[in-house]
Design an enzyme around this catalytic site. Structure first.
Site, PDB file in Angstrom:
ATOM      1  N   LEU A  51       0.835  -1.215   0.000  1.00  0.00           N
ATOM      2  CA  LEU A  51       0.000   0.000   0.000  1.00  0.00           C
ATOM      3  C   LEU A  51       0.862   1.254   0.000  1.00  0.00           C
ATOM      4  O   LEU A  51       0.547   2.234   0.690  1.00  0.00           O
ATOM      5  CB  LEU A  51      -0.971   0.011   1.187  1.00  0.00           C
ATOM      6  CG  LEU A  51      -2.033  -1.088   1.220  1.00  0.00           C
ATOM      7  CD1 LEU A  51      -2.914  -0.939   2.463  1.00  0.00           C
ATOM      8  CD2 LEU A  51      -2.887  -1.065  -0.028  1.00  0.00           C
ATOM      9  N   CYS A  52       1.963   1.217  -0.746  1.00  0.00           N
ATOM     10  CA  CYS A  52       2.839   2.393  -0.818  1.00  0.00           C
ATOM     11  C   CYS A  52       3.204   2.683  -2.272  1.00  0.00           C
ATOM     12  O   CYS A  52       4.340   3.066  -2.560  1.00  0.00           O
ATOM     13  CB  CYS A  52       4.086   2.189   0.036  1.00  0.00           C
ATOM     14  SG  CYS A  52       4.976   0.663  -0.274  1.00  0.00           S
ATOM     15  N   GLY A  53       2.241   2.491  -3.164  1.00  0.00           N
ATOM     16  CA  GLY A  53       2.478   2.818  -4.560  1.00  0.00           C
ATOM     17  C   GLY A  53       3.521   1.904  -5.192  1.00  0.00           C
ATOM     18  O   GLY A  53       3.544   0.690  -4.973  1.00  0.00           O
ATOM     19  N   SER A  84       5.643   7.696  -0.250  1.00  0.00           N
ATOM     20  CA  SER A  84       4.903   6.963  -1.276  1.00  0.00           C
ATOM     21  C   SER A  84       3.553   6.505  -0.748  1.00  0.00           C
ATOM     22  O   SER A  84       2.549   6.529  -1.472  1.00  0.00           O
ATOM     23  CB  SER A  84       5.720   5.753  -1.739  1.00  0.00           C
ATOM     24  OG  SER A  84       6.928   6.148  -2.336  1.00  0.00           O
TER      25      SER A  84
END
Length: 370
Positions: free
Chosen positions: A144-146, A324
């Protein structure tokens, strides 16, 4: 993240709702006289086929989807704020370790000026033919950080391919669960693994540096390279690679540095970038007598320098991951907001179509009775 929002929204099955409420007050009119079709819905709202709902008066399904999307928006917004708080804590950690790094850099620079001709005797500066190499890969422990994790993983794969073509035996030292899981499933040689964590400490950096120094000085490893993500801005990070061991004497001089600080202005997050000049080398008098041999002092300082560099890259990687995640959660919140708005329009049009259908049926029934 938009895909996750769509997955949560699609958890409501319009077909089941249709069968459940068919013939009740939720079913307005018949399929033949329905004036709001799926094709009309897609053309007017722009909702993709994956988000289609059967618009035969099934308002409960649409309300369920709107509620699901709004709940998802609350979750992503909370995750964005948590990431922002952690970014500030990470930048405070960087600033708190800076005084020690500056003083160490001054002493190191002064010793380098004093011992320019004798540096070849230091084992940490000796170049060897690279037969075995260790790649230290810094990734995150969570998703979940791009594209943060995927970029550094792709860079590592390309570097492994380059070393394979050169005939160099390369192994991975994975710091972070995401990179370790990826490379382990694909059979890459992994020498060691530790978790990244959200708050890098000097103790953790010391553990890493001591292991790498022991492997290098024992001759089992000829070269150590570090792959990490360099923080550029809140919306940009750059995968970078650098050589940790052996140390290059020309790269030990103090250089300028950039400090990024997260601020809030007008309710929005902004990054302030400040340029800090490098520390000037400390000048030792020519007649100064060292109690120990300067080479021994420099040999003791170089591991501290390596430890500081590892700690700095750990902190920078964590800051990049959190930035991110902030960006990804912000985009997810915006997507959820737009999706809820589109579904609300669909709901209103469905209600209007249902009311129009009921009025037409009433008028038709009254005309038949006359």
């Amino acid at each position: 993240m938009f895909g996750e929002v769509a997955f949560l929204v699609n958890s409501v099955d319009p077909g089941r709702v249709s069968k459940r409420y068919e013939g009740s007050s939720f079913a307005f009119g018949c399929r033949r006289h329905s004036c709001f079709t799926n094709r009309t819905q897609r053309a007017t709202t722009g909702i993709s086929r994956g988000l289609d709902v059967n618009m035969d008066g099934k308002l409960v399904a649409i309300r369920s989807r709107i509620s699901s999307v709004k709940n998802t928006q609350k979750i992503t917004e909370a995750m964005r704020l948590v990431a922002a708080a952690k970014v500030r804590r990470a930048q405070e950690a960087v600033l708190s370790t800076r005084p020690f790094s500056e003083n160490l850099q001054k002493v190191l620079g002064g010793l380098l000026l004093r011992l320019k001709k004798d540096l070849v005797d230091l084992p940490l500066l000796k170049e060897r033919a690279p037969r075995s190499l260790v790649l230290v890969v810094l990734t995150g422990d969570r998703g979940l950080c791009g594209s943060y994790n995927s970029y550094i993983i792709k860079r590592t794969q390309s570097r492994m391919e380059e070393l394979k073509k050169e005939g160099i035996n390369a192994e991975l030292f994975c710091i972070g669960a995401k990179g370790y899981q990826f490379f382990k499933r694909r059979g890459y040689p992994i020498r060691k693994y530790i978790r990244m964590g959200q708050y890098p400490t000097a103790e953790g950096a010391t553990e890493i540096s001591e292991y790498l120094l022991a492997e290098f000085l024992s001759g089992e490893v000829d070269r150590v390279e570090l792959l990490y993500t360099r923080f550029v801005s809140l919306i940009s990070s750059q995968p970078s690679i650098r050589t940790l061991l052996p140390l290059n004497p020309s790269g030990l001089e103090s250089k300028g540095d950039e400090i990024f600080q997260l601020r809030t202005r007008g309710g929005k997050f902004q990054v302030e970038r400040s340029q800090i000049p490098g520390s000037e080398p400390q000048e030792f008098p020519r007649d100064m007598i060292f109690e120990q041999d300067p080479l021994q002092i420099l040999n003791a300082i170089l591991p501290l320098y390596l430890n500081g560099q590892i700690l700095r890259t750990l902190q920078e990687s964590v800051a990049s991951e959190l930035a991110s995640r902030m960006s990804a959660m912000s985009a997810a919140s915006d997507n959820a907001k737009e999706l809820a708005k589109s579904l609300t329009l669909v709901l209103n049009r469905a209600r209007q179509a249902a009311i129009t259908q009921e009025i037409a049926e009433i008028v038709g029934a009254a005309s038949a009775l006359q």
